[in-house]
Design an enzyme around this catalytic site. Sequence first.
Site, mmCIF file in Angstrom:
data_model
loop_
_atom_site.group_PDB
_atom_site.id
_atom_site.type_symbol
_atom_site.label_atom_id
_atom_site.label_comp_id
_atom_site.label_asym_id
_atom_site.label_seq_id
_atom_site.Cartn_x
_atom_site.Cartn_y
_atom_site.Cartn_z
ATOM 1 C CD GLU A 153 12.417 2.690 -0.302
ATOM 2 O OE1 GLU A 153 11.436 3.061 -0.462
ATOM 3 O OE2 GLU A 153 12.807 1.552 -0.475
ATOM 4 C CD GLU A 251 7.451 0.730 -2.791
ATOM 5 O OE1 GLU A 251 8.231 -0.294 -2.589
ATOM 6 O OE2 GLU A 251 7.560 1.723 -2.263
#
Length: 267
Positions: A153, A251
């Site tokens: 990520e 998120e």
Amino acid sequence: MAQKAGRFAVNCSLLFTELPVLERPAAAKAAGFDAVEFWWPFSEAVPSGAEVDRFVTALGDAGVALVGLNFFAGDMPGGDRGLVSWPAREQEFRDNAALVAAIGERTGCRAFNALYGNRIDGADPAAQDELAIENLVHAAKTVESIGGTVLVEPVSGAPKYPLLTAADALAVLDKVRAHGSSNVGLLADLYHLSVNGDDIAHVLDAHAAEIAHVQIADAPGRNEPGTGELEFERYFTQLDARGYTGWIGLEYKPSGASADSFDWINK
């Protein structure tokens, strides 16, 4: 946005933080969701078996699926962002990887986010990158037996974290694959990509085949969609058109109470 809650997974490390960790899966279920994701939910890389049992039981009792889990990332509140490239912590990471796979086997989770780690003062960046590839290959082999995928990520807001753009993460994935591990993929967090200057629409067009998991928060602010400037309807349409059928992790930091932050889904 006329989206169905069924495609979204609540990140219980940023949402429902007003509750103890083990009560959050049930709160997500009560809010209408069938899936959750977590950062590493323990304070240590290898917690006790009893702690793991309680976590797995909380998921089962709530009736939610765990669809995303981070490897241990160090002291996140203190600024750590992963052990993957951290010299002298290789064994800690590998011990954690074994437990991650075990939790995945018990829960059905198959997507595991390995935060790359910050640059360490006094460490050679090239040596850190070499170590990162070794650790990611090991992690991929560890979760391969359960059909798992290791996610890499790009991250914003961490000055010493070297993977900022999709291109940065994709270059790492290419190196891992060159070592024979194909069960790796891009975690496309649309908030981080935007903040770091990526053109989200271009990333989704050009690299859809590389995307193994998606997370969202609006920008600026990292709150729920509708509080910032990102064009989520456009991005969801792009993902659908390019065949993305995976989960979308929520998120974000709710601007108010967590349970009140989902109205955007059916607008």
